[in-house]
Design an enzyme around this catalytic site. Structure first.
Site, PDB file in Angstrom:
ATOM      1  CG  ASP A  55      22.988  27.502 -35.418  1.00  0.00           C
ATOM      2  OD1 ASP A  55      22.093  27.148 -34.610  1.00  0.00           O
ATOM      3  OD2 ASP A  55      22.763  28.066 -36.501  1.00  0.00           O
ATOM      4  CG  ASP A  58      23.391  23.621 -30.251  1.00  0.00           C
ATOM      5  OD1 ASP A  58      23.502  23.778 -29.012  1.00  0.00           O
ATOM      6  OD2 ASP A  58      22.364  23.879 -30.891  1.00  0.00           O
ATOM      7  CE  LYS A 136      15.232  36.672   5.364  1.00  0.00           C
ATOM      8  NZ  LYS A 136      14.522  35.624   4.651  1.00  0.00           N
ATOM      9  CD  GLU A 195      17.300  32.095  -0.360  1.00  0.00           C
ATOM     10  OE1 GLU A 195      18.314  31.925   0.355  1.00  0.00           O
ATOM     11  OE2 GLU A 195      16.146  32.097   0.080  1.00  0.00           O
ATOM     12  CB  CYS A 482     -15.043  17.898 -16.495  1.00  0.00           C
ATOM     13  SG  CYS A 482     -16.567  17.651 -17.412  1.00  0.00           S
TER      14      CYS A 482
HETATM   15  S1  IVH Z   1      22.951  35.975   4.799  1.00  0.00           S
HETATM   16  C1  IVH Z   1      24.541  34.490   8.639  1.00  0.00           C
HETATM   17  N1  IVH Z   1      21.819  37.236   2.831  1.00  0.00           N
HETATM   18  O1  IVH Z   1      17.440  34.171   4.737  1.00  0.00           O
HETATM   19  C2  IVH Z   1      23.957  35.126   7.454  1.00  0.00           C
HETATM   20  N2  IVH Z   1      20.670  35.395   3.806  1.00  0.00           N
HETATM   21  O2  IVH Z   1      16.256  33.927   7.448  1.00  0.00           O
HETATM   22  C3  IVH Z   1      23.457  34.104   6.572  1.00  0.00           C
HETATM   23  N3  IVH Z   1      18.523  34.883   2.744  1.00  0.00           N
HETATM   24  O3  IVH Z   1      18.399  30.936   5.365  1.00  0.00           O
HETATM   25  C4  IVH Z   1      22.467  34.566   5.651  1.00  0.00           C
HETATM   26  N4  IVH Z   1      18.620  36.463   1.227  1.00  0.00           N
HETATM   27  O4  IVH Z   1      18.542  31.604   2.991  1.00  0.00           O
HETATM   28  C5  IVH Z   1      21.711  36.240   3.715  1.00  0.00           C
HETATM   29  N5  IVH Z   1      20.937  38.426   1.052  1.00  0.00           N
HETATM   30  C6  IVH Z   1      20.844  37.417   1.933  1.00  0.00           C
HETATM   31  C7  IVH Z   1      19.731  36.555   1.972  1.00  0.00           C
HETATM   32  C8  IVH Z   1      19.677  35.544   2.933  1.00  0.00           C
HETATM   33  C9  IVH Z   1      17.909  35.441   1.700  1.00  0.00           C
HETATM   34  C10 IVH Z   1      17.943  33.751   3.511  1.00  0.00           C
HETATM   35  C11 IVH Z   1      18.901  32.663   3.819  1.00  0.00           C
HETATM   36  C12 IVH Z   1      18.632  32.276   5.255  1.00  0.00           C
HETATM   37  C13 IVH Z   1      17.421  33.050   5.570  1.00  0.00           C
HETATM   38  C14 IVH Z   1      17.469  33.473   7.023  1.00  0.00           C
END
Ligand code: IVH
Length: 732
Positions: A55, A58, A136, A195, A482
């Site tokens: 609230d 807002d 990753k 990401e 349907c």
């Molecule tokens: S570092 C030069 N760290 O993986 C280093 N990339 O296959 C640049 N990605 O396009 C990337 N998790 O989008 C890095 N912890 C992470 C990541 C990551 C996902 C992706 C990134 C890149 C792709 C490469």
């Protein structure tokens, strides 16, 4: 330097609301409001630790909006109100990255990882072998540009050289700082790479919501995230639970601050500037430690809040990174150590069309059973006709199957080399002859559709595989649907839903029995279940007295205990999910009163828009539905809004407002019923009037909110104790 480790915002400040000084100009006030709103956004979305309630937030937000509309020229390009940006984009522009966004080379074993480390040592003799390792992430790569600390632009990775401009969409992601936090100074030019992801829990909740509203189900969090960022309708992006996790930088002009020398230091700075970074990252010395990190992450993959498909291992020294440089495709200083893919090849024997409760036709691949990531998969959804065409999968193909998002099996595509010579593209079966343009009057009366795109006379139309009637596509939908209310498949699925946990949770009879009762014609509507007798049931082979009794007593229990909200959800009215059912059940005494409610009145209720309101109206105006409801009444299933809403039943929870969050060991509905039975009033959300928040496992945001408001938080065991007569106040 040390100050960079401090959180970017000082702890609690007195509320701005009370503080408008007379001498303060509108401009000063706008600046303070913007800063304060940024701070609360960060506390709420990034740190999960809000200091004020919705609230109050807002009020501040609306005050800023009002001032900005009075002085549009004073609106800052990084104003928090811009996160609300709406409207449609015509298409996505493309733009070149100032530094190429490379992909990563993959390794799949300890041996390959050691070879990578050795290559690095050979390329740059004597370089330190200290690595930053982090998960990753499986999402959509983005680059965010900041000029003097202000967010100005966002690009997707695209082909690495040129990306799509997604600035407006990215602005709506609440974990993206629109200005860097802290006092500065900041790098004059900063490109943050990372990401856009959707956390696993959020993904499950998102799909549940989509399903309840009869909308598209996403195959995995990655697709949902990528679709949201690249959507031309910014409102769609805003409604998806996206987060941005920063993992590195692109071009940085550090001046006027001293440059970082280590990757881990860059990440630390990014955190103090308000970014989230991937969870669980750490420094590792040498190949052995990096290998240990990777295997630990692999084993604990499921514990990460976000889907990951490997770990990334990066040289920590930025000087060494620079010296190592790139090959044509990838950096020499980093590598992705991928987990073994949860993928397998198998034969797609045939495609079956399933008709769901809402009439949607979903193609399902029937596969030769195959082990994928430790689970036998024999069926996988193909989503809809367009998706089949896009992936070009055909009956008889050998296909690649993946367990995506670690849960739902998915057919990625065909192995073309193994395609049989006589195969043909798959099409849904078209209705025979030329099809007229209209739907029949009985269906027009009964179907709950709002926006049917009429098939032009002569156009091809798909026939429902269950009842043979013509189906149709609604505007903006990919699915054929349907709308024949007596379609046997729709009927069966609706009754299954009625009996399921999401409905009245009637136990004692498995899904096979429900199918047998419906297919034999004995049960044609959910109401028929309540008219069953032991003799009716004993006519079926393999049905014994004991099982029959068990089922009937479950039905009897449901007859007595079912709440109005439960029944509303069980009826499967389109767009009416759990939340809406509760809203309606709080407002109306019973189904009669709800049936009388007009469109305008419904629309005025919280969370109910025109689409939901007209779907409810449609449901209650259909003759077959009226007949169904009369039978419910005759059979004694006619729940009333509990009287205790007006006069709480005497009990330990009498008149107390209670809310549940997280996973409990008993079904949520049951817990709600127990609370209501003791006189509690169920709250719709966390607010000042809430007496108890009952927190199960993985409670999420509500817990933080309740904590911030000083509301009593109790666990399930304490809740159970509260239900005992004479229980003392707990947790206060
Ligand atoms: S570092 C030069 N760290 O993986 C280093 N990339 O296959 C640049 N990605 O396009 C990337 N998790 O989008 C890095 N912890 C992470 C990541 C990551 C996902 C992706 C990134 C890149 C792709 C490469």
């Amino acid at each position: 330097m040390a100050s960079r480790d401090k959180p970017p915002y000082p702890p609690t400040q007195p509320s701005l609301l009370a503080l408008r000084a007379d001498a303060e100009s509108d401009m000063q006030r706008m600046e303070r409001l913007a800063a304060e709103l940024h701070r609360h956004n960060y506390l709420y979305h990034t740190l999960d630790a809000p200091e004020i309630g919705d609230d109050e937030y807002d009020l501040l937000f609306r005050e800023l909006e009002a001032l900005e509309s009075r002085h549009p020229q004073l609106r800052s390009p990084s104003s928090p109100t811009l996160r609300l940006g709406g409207g449609l984009l015509d298409g996505l522009d493309k733009k070149e990255h100032s530094r190429r966004m490379y992909g990563l080379e993959n390794v799949f074993s300890e041996k390959e990882l050691r070879a990578f480390v050795e290559r690095m040592s050979r390329a740059l003799p004597g370089c330190p072998l200290v690595f930053w390792c982090d998960p990753k992430l499986d999402g959509l790569a983005l680059e965010l540009v900041y000029e003097n600390g202000v967010f100005t632009e966002a690009l997707t990775r695209g082909d690495g050289i040129r990306g799509e401009v997604v600035t407006a969409a990215v602005r709506t992601i609440k974990t993206v700082p629109l200005r860097l936090h802290g006092k500065g100074p900041f790098p004059s030019q900063l490109e943050v790479r990372g990401e856009a992801v959707i956390y696993k829990d959020d993904f499950v909740a998102l799909n549940k919501r989509q399903e309840e509203q009869g909308l598209k189900i996403f195959a995995n969090p990655r697709n949902a995230a990528a679709g949201a960022v690249r959507n031309l309708d910014i409102a769609v992006t805003r409604s998806r639970p996206l987060r941005f996790l920063a993992y590195s930088t692109g071009n940085v002009v550090w001046n006027p601050i001293p440059p970082s020398q280590y990757h881990h230091d860059v990440l630390r700075r990014l955190r103090t500037w308000g970014f989230l970074t991937p969870p669980g990252g750490r420094l590792c010395s040498g190949a052995t430690e990096a290998e240990e990190y990777a295997s630990a992450a692999r084993v604990r993959r499921k514990e990460f809040p976000v889907g990951i498909d490997g770990v990334v291992i990066k040289q920590d020294s930025l000087e060494a990174q620079e010296a190592l440089g790139h090959t044509a495709r990838a950096p020499r200083f980093a590598v992705a150590y991928k987990f073994p893919a949860d993928q397998a090849q198998t034969l797609l024997e045939r495609i079956e069309i399933q008709v769901g409760r809402t009439g949607v036709l979903t193609p399902v691949a029937v596969l030769k059973p195959v082990l994928v990531g430790g689970v036998v998969v024999s069926r996988a959804t193909l989503h809809n006709e367009d998706e089949i065409a896009r992936r070009d999968v055909r009956e008889g193909d050998t296909v690649i199957v993946q367990r995506a998002g670690e849960v739902i099996p998915e057919v990625l595509g065909p192995v073309l080399a193994l395609r049989p010579p006589n195969s043909r593209p798959y099409k849904f079966k078209r209705a025979e002859g030329v099809v007229g343009s209209d739907i029949s009057p009985i269906r027009a009366e009964l179907n709950m559709l709002v926006d049917i795109e009429k098939s032009p006379a002569g156009a091809e139309v798909v026939a429902c595989p269950a009842c043979g009637e013509n189906t149709h596509r609604e505007k903006d939908e990919t699915a054929w649907r349907c709308s024949n209310p007596s379609c046997p498949a729709v009927r069966l699925r609706s009754i299954e839903h009625f009996v399921s946990k999401a409905g009245l949770d009637i136990q004692g009879l498995g899904a096979n029995w429900i199918t047998r009762l419906v297919e034999s014609g004995r049960v044609a509507s959910p109401a028929d279940l309540f008219a069953l007798t032991v003799d009716d049931l004993l006519r079926y082979e393999h049905m014994g007295e004991k099982l029959a009794q068990k089922f009937l007593s479950s039905l009897d229990a449901a007859r007595q205990k079912t709440t109005l909200a439960q029944l509303l959800r069980a009826l499967g009215i389109r767009h009416v999910g759990e939340q809406t059912a509760h809203t309606l059940a709080e407002r109306y005494r019973d189904l009669d009163e709800l049936a009388e409610a007009g469109f305008e009145e419904l629309q005025a209720l919280p969370d109910i828009g025109p689409k939901v309101a007209s779907s409810i109206r449609h449901f209650f105006s259909g003759a077959a539905n009226s007949a169904l409801l009369s039978r419910f009444r005759q059979l004694g299933i006619w729940p009333q809004r509990p009287e205790k809403l007006k006069k709480p039943a005497p009990g330990p929870l009498s008149g107390k407002k209670v809310l549940f969050t997280g996973t409990l060991s008993l079904p949520r509905n049951r817990a709600r019923q127990m609370a209501e039975g003791m006189g509690a009033v169920l709250a719709g959300g966390v607010g000042k009037g809430l007496d108890y928040l009952v927190a199960g496992e993985s409670p999420g945001n509500k817990l933080e909110k309740a904590r911030a408001l000083g509301i009593a938080i109790i666990n399930e065991a304490e809740f159970m104790r509260l239900l005992q007569p004479g229980a003392a106040d707990i947790g206060k």
